[in-house]
Design a protein around this motif. Structure first.
Motif, PDB file in Angstrom:
ATOM      1  N   THR A 225       0.858  -1.185   0.000  1.00 37.76           N
ATOM      2  CA  THR A 225       0.000   0.000   0.000  1.00 37.76           C
ATOM      3  C   THR A 225       0.889   1.227   0.000  1.00 37.76           C
ATOM      4  O   THR A 225       1.754   1.378   0.872  1.00 37.76           O
ATOM      5  CB  THR A 225      -0.912   0.020   1.237  1.00 37.76           C
ATOM      6  N   ARG A 226       0.702   2.091  -0.982  1.00 40.20           N
ATOM      7  CA  ARG A 226       1.491   3.324  -1.055  1.00 40.20           C
ATOM      8  C   ARG A 226       0.641   4.486  -0.562  1.00 40.20           C
ATOM      9  O   ARG A 226      -0.440   4.760  -1.093  1.00 40.20           O
ATOM     10  CB  ARG A 226       1.956   3.592  -2.488  1.00 40.20           C
ATOM     11  N   TYR A 227       1.126   5.153   0.460  1.00 41.65           N
ATOM     12  CA  TYR A 227       0.448   6.333   0.976  1.00 41.65           C
ATOM     13  C   TYR A 227       1.022   7.552   0.264  1.00 41.65           C
ATOM     14  O   TYR A 227       2.225   7.817   0.312  1.00 41.65           O
ATOM     15  CB  TYR A 227       0.644   6.451   2.483  1.00 41.65           C
ATOM     16  N   ASP A 228       0.155   8.281  -0.415  1.00 39.14           N
ATOM     17  CA  ASP A 228       0.592   9.404  -1.222  1.00 39.14           C
ATOM     18  C   ASP A 228       0.612  10.696  -0.400  1.00 39.14           C
ATOM     19  O   ASP A 228       0.312  10.694   0.798  1.00 39.14           O
ATOM     20  CB  ASP A 228      -0.316   9.535  -2.447  1.00 39.14           C
ATOM     21  N   ALA A 316     -10.369  23.872   6.018  1.00 35.31           N
ATOM     22  CA  ALA A 316      -8.930  24.141   6.088  1.00 35.31           C
ATOM     23  C   ALA A 316      -8.250  23.348   7.196  1.00 35.31           C
ATOM     24  O   ALA A 316      -7.019  23.222   7.206  1.00 35.31           O
ATOM     25  CB  ALA A 316      -8.693  25.631   6.297  1.00 35.31           C
ATOM     26  N   ARG A 317      -9.040  22.797   8.122  1.00 34.94           N
ATOM     27  CA  ARG A 317      -8.469  22.050   9.239  1.00 34.94           C
ATOM     28  C   ARG A 317      -8.473  20.537   8.986  1.00 34.94           C
ATOM     29  O   ARG A 317      -8.072  19.771   9.860  1.00 34.94           O
ATOM     30  CB  ARG A 317      -9.262  22.320  10.532  1.00 34.94           C
ATOM     31  N   PHE A 318      -8.929  20.133   7.791  1.00 33.40           N
ATOM     32  CA  PHE A 318      -9.046  18.713   7.472  1.00 33.40           C
ATOM     33  C   PHE A 318      -8.141  18.357   6.299  1.00 33.40           C
ATOM     34  O   PHE A 318      -7.998  19.133   5.344  1.00 33.40           O
ATOM     35  CB  PHE A 318     -10.488  18.347   7.122  1.00 33.40           C
ATOM     36  N   ALA A 319      -7.560  17.169   6.361  1.00 29.68           N
ATOM     37  CA  ALA A 319      -6.738  16.643   5.276  1.00 29.68           C
ATOM     38  C   ALA A 319      -6.999  15.139   5.152  1.00 29.68           C
ATOM     39  O   ALA A 319      -7.530  14.506   6.068  1.00 29.68           O
ATOM     40  CB  ALA A 319      -5.264  16.907   5.540  1.00 29.68           C
ATOM     41  N   TYR A 320      -6.640  14.595   4.009  1.00 27.76           N
ATOM     42  CA  TYR A 320      -6.772  13.145   3.810  1.00 27.76           C
ATOM     43  C   TYR A 320      -5.528  12.619   3.111  1.00 27.76           C
ATOM     44  O   TYR A 320      -4.769  13.380   2.488  1.00 27.76           O
ATOM     45  CB  TYR A 320      -8.020  12.802   3.001  1.00 27.76           C
ATOM     46  N   VAL A 321      -5.311  11.328   3.235  1.00 27.63           N
ATOM     47  CA  VAL A 321      -4.144  10.698   2.630  1.00 27.63           C
ATOM     48  C   VAL A 321      -4.612   9.711   1.562  1.00 27.63           C
ATOM     49  O   VAL A 321      -5.200   8.662   1.903  1.00 27.63           O
ATOM     50  CB  VAL A 321      -3.289   9.960   3.679  1.00 27.63           C
ATOM     51  N   PRO A 322      -4.414  10.008   0.283  1.00 23.05           N
ATOM     52  CA  PRO A 322      -4.767   9.045  -0.765  1.00 23.05           C
ATOM     53  C   PRO A 322      -3.874   7.807  -0.678  1.00 23.05           C
ATOM     54  O   PRO A 322      -2.710   7.898  -0.264  1.00 23.05           O
ATOM     55  CB  PRO A 322      -4.505   9.818  -2.068  1.00 23.05           C
ATOM     56  N   VAL A 323      -4.409   6.673  -1.042  1.00 22.35           N
ATOM     57  CA  VAL A 323      -3.613   5.444  -1.075  1.00 22.35           C
ATOM     58  C   VAL A 323      -3.733   4.814  -2.458  1.00 22.35           C
ATOM     59  O   VAL A 323      -4.719   5.014  -3.175  1.00 22.35           O
ATOM     60  CB  VAL A 323      -4.052   4.429  -0.002  1.00 22.35           C
ATOM     61  N   SER A 324      -2.720   4.072  -2.820  1.00 20.68           N
ATOM     62  CA  SER A 324      -2.739   3.343  -4.088  1.00 20.68           C
ATOM     63  C   SER A 324      -2.019   2.019  -3.890  1.00 20.68           C
ATOM     64  O   SER A 324      -1.306   1.819  -2.903  1.00 20.68           O
ATOM     65  CB  SER A 324      -2.082   4.164  -5.207  1.00 20.68           C
ATOM     66  N   VAL A 325      -2.219   1.113  -4.824  1.00 19.64           N
ATOM     67  CA  VAL A 325      -1.572  -0.184  -4.748  1.00 19.64           C
ATOM     68  C   VAL A 325      -0.284  -0.132  -5.556  1.00 19.64           C
ATOM     69  O   VAL A 325      -0.230   0.473  -6.639  1.00 19.64           O
ATOM     70  CB  VAL A 325      -2.506  -1.303  -5.262  1.00 19.64           C
ATOM     71  N   ASP A 326       0.772  -0.723  -5.024  1.00 19.04           N
ATOM     72  CA  ASP A 326       2.093  -0.667  -5.646  1.00 19.04           C
ATOM     73  C   ASP A 326       2.613  -2.093  -5.820  1.00 19.04           C
ATOM     74  O   ASP A 326       2.865  -2.791  -4.839  1.00 19.04           O
ATOM     75  CB  ASP A 326       3.032   0.151  -4.759  1.00 19.04           C
ATOM     76  N   PHE A 327       2.758  -2.506  -7.086  1.00 22.53           N
ATOM     77  CA  PHE A 327       3.246  -3.855  -7.373  1.00 22.53           C
ATOM     78  C   PHE A 327       4.769  -3.922  -7.411  1.00 22.53           C
ATOM     79  O   PHE A 327       5.338  -5.003  -7.583  1.00 22.53           O
ATOM     80  CB  PHE A 327       2.678  -4.355  -8.704  1.00 22.53           C
ATOM     81  N   GLY A 328       5.435  -2.776  -7.280  1.00 22.71           N
ATOM     82  CA  GLY A 328       6.888  -2.765  -7.274  1.00 22.71           C
ATOM     83  C   GLY A 328       7.465  -3.356  -8.543  1.00 22.71           C
ATOM     84  O   GLY A 328       7.010  -3.060  -9.653  1.00 22.71           O
ATOM     85  N   ASP A 329       8.454  -4.237  -8.381  1.00 24.20           N
ATOM     86  CA  ASP A 329       9.115  -4.852  -9.542  1.00 24.20           C
ATOM     87  C   ASP A 329       8.190  -5.779 -10.320  1.00 24.20           C
ATOM     88  O   ASP A 329       8.489  -6.136 -11.464  1.00 24.20           O
ATOM     89  CB  ASP A 329      10.347  -5.651  -9.079  1.00 24.20           C
TER      90      ASP A 329
END
Length: 346
Positions: A225-228, A316-329
């Motif tokens: 899981t890649r946290y962007d 302005a006081r809220f944020a989120y962290v998108p995630v994506s799937v990372d298959f690497g090599d």
């Protein structure tokens, strides 16, 4: 929370009964006694054997980015947690209330390049999409591994590295929706949420355990899981230091662990999966919030919280962290496999 072995053992007889019921159902579909209907589109299913989050949403998003470039694509979900019923196609009036949080997330990201719709009955949904958009050739079904009323061309099974299906039991002793050998329907398995560094030996051991329940030639891919970069609810990247976590997802532990390693987490608020947020929830989240602290959520939570925090004037006081799937090599190998299964259209 650690599971107590005696509790699991006490529920095992009920798990055997539940597993037997799902076995009978699958047998009836396998023998054609229960009918699986062919729909006009090529159908790709992303699902799991386990109750709870295994990372289906990032995989659906990955496949949408990959396939919709060349093939007219639609995403069809059940729309869990929505306050509507029947077939609903996402449009400019869509919200998490009308189509569900995950489908609304899909629409927010891919509404310009893919059709997004929800329907409890997948066959009905597929036919409605064909009626409205006869050019759509590919249908991505979210969380439909057990929905056998619709014939599928590709079955992708997800297996959470932290909760492997081959060590689990059917409900209620475990988290499985059906018995382990249901994995035999998979055309590929993705082991999700893997640690960044997996040894070759550990991968071989996992593959061996998975192949006890799948066909021998079924490929197994490993993904992290890649946290962007964190994004402000107002739009654009944002730098964070002190954060208050809020999450309404099936398994918030990995998200909490990530935030803890990157930021100073002052508090954690955990809500039920698919939680429908209210104005009072927002008030509670911003109560006593220091000026240098942001409420940080997942993207799935953001699509439901954003209208509330905007109306409250505290985006302005809220944020989120998108995630994506990372298959690497293994990304090339996975892409090549998908290409081979979809007629090399990209």
């Amino acid at each position: 929370m650690k599971e107590l072995p005696w509790i699991k053992n006490a529920f095992l007889p009920l798990s055997w009964i539940y597993g037997a019921i799902t076995d009978v159902r699958n047998f009836l579909f396998d023998k054609g006694i229960l009918h699986s209907e062919k729909v006009p589109q090529k159908v790709v299913v992303v699902g799991n054997l386990t109750v709870g989050g295994t990372g289906k949403t990032p995989v659906i998003e990955y496949l949408t980015r990959l396939l919709s470039k060349q093939i007219p694509t639609a995403i069809l979900s059940r729309g869990y947690g929505r306050q509507t019923s029947g077939f609903v196609e996402a449009d400019g009036n869509a919200s998490a209330t009308t189509i569900g949080d995950e489908p609304f997330q899909f629409y927010t990201k891919f509404g310009q390049r893919a059709i997004v719709a929800v329907c409890e009955k997948r066959v009905e949904g597929a036919l409605k999409i064909h009626e409205r958009h006869p050019d759509v050739e590919l249908l991505l079904l979210d969380d439909a591994f057990q929905h056998r009323a619709i014939l599928r061309d590709i079955n992708i099974l997800l297996n959470d590295y932290n909760r492997p299906f081959y060590q689990d039991y059917p409900f209620p002793a475990g988290r499985l929706r059906e018995r382990r050998h249901g994995a035999g329907r998979a055309d590929a398995v993705i082991v999700t949420k893997c640690p960044a560094m997996l040894t070759v030996l550990e991968k071989e051991n996992i593959i061996e355990n998975i192949h006890r329940y799948t066909r021998a030639a079924v490929p197994v891919f490993f993904a992290t899981t890649r946290y962007d970069v964190p994004q402000s609810y107002e739009g654009g990247p944002i730098e964070l230091k002190n954060v208050k976590m809020a999450a309404g997802i099936a398994n918030p532990q990995p998200f909490a662990a990530y935030l803890t390693t990157r930021f100073s987490v002052t508090d954690q608020k955990v809500f039920p999966d698919h939680h429908n947020y209210t104005p009072s929830d927002v008030e509670d989240l911003i109560k006593n919030l220091k000026n240098d602290t942001f409420v940080v959520t997942t993207e799935k939570d953001m699509v439901k919280l954003k209208p509330l925090v905007v109306s409250k004037g505290c985006a302005a006081r809220f944020a989120y962290v998108p995630v994506s799937v990372d298959f690497g090599d293994a990304e090339g190998a996975f892409t090549q496999w998908v290409a081979s299964q979809t007629d090399n259209r990209f």
